[in-house]
Design a protein around this motif. Structure first.
Motif, short mmCIF file in Angstrom:
data_model
loop_
_atom_site.label_atom_id
_atom_site.label_comp_id
_atom_site.label_asym_id
_atom_site.label_seq_id
_atom_site.Cartn_x
_atom_site.Cartn_y
_atom_site.Cartn_z
N ILE A 14 42.40 67.14 85.38
CA ILE A 14 42.78 67.75 86.65
C ILE A 14 41.77 68.83 87.04
O ILE A 14 41.32 68.89 88.19
CB ILE A 14 44.20 68.37 86.55
N LEU A 15 41.39 69.67 86.08
CA LEU A 15 40.43 70.74 86.35
C LEU A 15 39.08 70.16 86.75
O LEU A 15 38.43 70.63 87.70
CB LEU A 15 40.27 71.62 85.11
N PHE A 16 38.65 69.13 86.04
CA PHE A 16 37.38 68.48 86.34
C PHE A 16 37.38 67.93 87.77
O PHE A 16 36.42 68.12 88.53
CB PHE A 16 37.14 67.35 85.34
N CYS A 17 38.44 67.24 88.14
CA CYS A 17 38.54 66.65 89.48
C CYS A 17 38.58 67.72 90.56
O CYS A 17 37.95 67.58 91.62
CB CYS A 17 39.77 65.75 89.58
N LEU A 18 39.30 68.80 90.30
CA LEU A 18 39.39 69.89 91.29
C LEU A 18 38.03 70.53 91.52
O LEU A 18 37.65 70.81 92.67
CB LEU A 18 40.39 70.94 90.81
N LEU A 19 37.28 70.76 90.46
CA LEU A 19 35.95 71.35 90.60
C LEU A 19 34.98 70.40 91.29
O LEU A 19 34.16 70.81 92.11
CB LEU A 19 35.41 71.75 89.23
N ALA A 20 35.09 69.11 90.96
CA ALA A 20 34.22 68.11 91.61
C ALA A 20 34.49 68.05 93.11
O ALA A 20 33.56 68.01 93.92
CB ALA A 20 34.44 66.73 90.97
N VAL A 21 35.76 68.06 93.49
CA VAL A 21 36.12 68.05 94.91
C VAL A 21 35.68 69.34 95.59
O VAL A 21 35.22 69.34 96.74
CB VAL A 21 37.64 67.84 95.07
N ALA A 22 35.80 70.46 94.87
CA ALA A 22 35.39 71.76 95.44
C ALA A 22 33.91 71.77 95.78
O ALA A 22 33.48 72.48 96.70
CB ALA A 22 35.72 72.88 94.45
N CYS A 23 33.12 70.99 95.05
CA CYS A 23 31.68 70.94 95.32
C CYS A 23 31.35 70.28 96.64
O CYS A 23 30.21 70.35 97.12
CB CYS A 23 30.96 70.20 94.18
N LEU A 24 32.33 69.63 97.26
CA LEU A 24 32.14 69.04 98.58
C LEU A 24 32.23 70.09 99.68
O LEU A 24 31.84 69.85 100.82
CB LEU A 24 33.18 67.94 98.83
N ILE A 25 32.76 71.27 99.34
CA ILE A 25 32.90 72.35 100.32
C ILE A 25 31.54 73.01 100.53
O ILE A 25 30.84 73.32 99.56
CB ILE A 25 33.92 73.40 99.82
N PRO A 26 31.12 73.22 101.77
CA PRO A 26 29.80 73.80 102.06
C PRO A 26 29.54 75.14 101.38
O PRO A 26 28.39 75.49 101.11
CB PRO A 26 29.81 73.96 103.59
N ALA A 27 30.61 75.89 101.08
CA ALA A 27 30.44 77.21 100.47
C ALA A 27 29.90 77.11 99.04
O ALA A 27 29.35 78.07 98.50
CB ALA A 27 31.78 77.97 100.46
N VAL A 28 30.06 75.95 98.39
CA VAL A 28 29.57 75.75 97.03
C VAL A 28 28.12 75.26 97.09
O VAL A 28 27.85 74.17 97.57
CB VAL A 28 30.44 74.73 96.26
N SER A 29 27.20 76.09 96.62
CA SER A 29 25.78 75.75 96.67
C SER A 29 25.39 74.86 95.49
O SER A 29 26.16 74.70 94.54
CB SER A 29 24.93 77.03 96.64
N SER A 30 24.18 74.31 95.56
CA SER A 30 23.69 73.45 94.47
C SER A 30 23.63 74.19 93.13
O SER A 30 24.11 73.67 92.11
CB SER A 30 22.32 72.88 94.84
N PRO A 31 23.02 75.40 93.07
CA PRO A 31 22.99 76.12 91.79
C PRO A 31 24.38 76.44 91.24
O PRO A 31 24.62 76.35 90.04
CB PRO A 31 22.23 77.41 92.13
N LEU A 32 25.31 76.81 92.15
CA LEU A 32 26.66 77.13 91.70
C LEU A 32 27.34 75.89 91.11
O LEU A 32 28.03 75.99 90.09
CB LEU A 32 27.48 77.66 92.88
#
Length: 314
Positions: A14-32
């Motif tokens: 669940i945590l892995f999927c939530l973080l992966a989906v969060a990376c689709l948000i523009p606020a999450v940069s490539s380095p982050l």
């Protein structure tokens, strides 16, 4: 006890999927995204029965094809043709210096050659294509991938900082990052952090550079005995097809823009997945010789290409 372990595994997924989906948000940069994956891996919170590496390769290929829909054919041809001497010269220079460093550090020839090819062309994709061509062993391939992997991660953070310190233009930074950063994912990550024009320039040159996998793999097979087989990454062909489609059917411009934007965001997810493959334990287990060679080779091509780009821009 079994139930508790099962619940913990579920929580990891669940945590892995939530973080992966969060990376689709523009606020999450490539380095982050890369850092989030790295933290998850080193805390031991990755799903135990998911083959993240295989999924990463597939998603990366899809993302790169998506970027092809945002690059006009004329621009792709112009950028690639104009920078052809730099592309070809840097490949020859990198492989030649890599061969010398392999002998200097007395490394196994196949390992050194894989590192040189990965640095010269497009990181993991080049290593994956050349490895079967020279009949490299799995541990030699893994070692080369690990060295390139580490330097890729560093480049993602360092290159934009250097670019801003030197006040490089969008175009110049795109050219430099495409020549000096190994993997396409990190090239795109660094360039997208720098700007839209840098992203398009870097992606075009990087994938024009990736086409040289074919002749390099063929020559490598001949040099190491000629009994290997070549694997040409299919995403390169699909990327070229995407660019051709946008030129032949311009009426779909609005849809192409959506595909391009989706490609950029899924590449951030790819960087999260790549981060999930980096652990301190892995870094400690690899020998210093190959990593030192890879670092010196990377510094040589990085500094050399930077000087060329700045000189040509004057």
């Amino acid at each position: 006890m079994t139930e508790a372990v099962f619940l913990r595994e579920n929580h990891r997924k669940i945590l892995f999927c939530l973080l992966a989906v969060a990376c689709l948000i523009p606020a999450v940069s490539s380095p982050l995204a890369l850092i989030l994956g790295f933290i998850l891996a080193n805390l031991g919170w990755l799903p135990a029965d998911w083959e993240i590496g295989k999924f990463t390769k597939k998603l990366l290929a899809i993302s790169i094809v998506g970027l092809g829909f945002g690059i006009p054919l004329q621009q792709a041809v112009a950028i690639s043709t104009h920078n052809l001497p730099l592309i070809l010269g840097s490949i020859i220079f990198t492989i030649a210096v890599g061969t010398l460093l392999t002998r200097l550090f007395k490394l196994e020839h196949r390992t050194g050659h894989l590192i040189a090819c990965g640095t010269a062309i497009c990181g993991g994709s080049a290593i994956a294509a050349v490895a079967p061509a020279i009949n490299a062993k799995s541990d030699q391939t893994a070692l080369a991938l690990a060295c390139v992997f580490i330097l890729n991660s560093i480049a993602l953070f360092v290159f934009p900082v250097i670019g801003h310190l030197l006040a490089m233009s969008q175009h110049d930074f795109g050219v430099w990052s495409a020549i000096a950063i190994h993997d396409t994912s990190s090239v795109v990550g660094a360039a997208s952090a720098y700007g839209e024009e840098a992203l398009k320039t870097a992606t075009t040159i990087k994938l024009a550079r990736a086409l040289w996998i074919v002749p390099v793999a063929a020559l490598s097979a001949m040099f190491f005995g000629g009994k290997g087989r070549m694997i040409v990454p299919s995403f390169i062909l699909y990327y070229c097809l995407a660019i051709a489609i946008t030129s032949l059917f311009p009426q779909g411009a609005a849809f192409y823009e959506l595909l391009f934007s989706a490609g950029k965001r899924t590449l951030v997810v790819c960087l999260f997945l790549i981060g999930c493959g980096i652990t301190l334990k892995k870094l400690r287990t690899h020998g210093r010789g190959p990593l030192l060679m890879a670092t010196l080779l990377w510094l040589a091509i990085g500094s050399g290409s930077l000087c060329c780009v700045l000189w040509l821009s004057e």
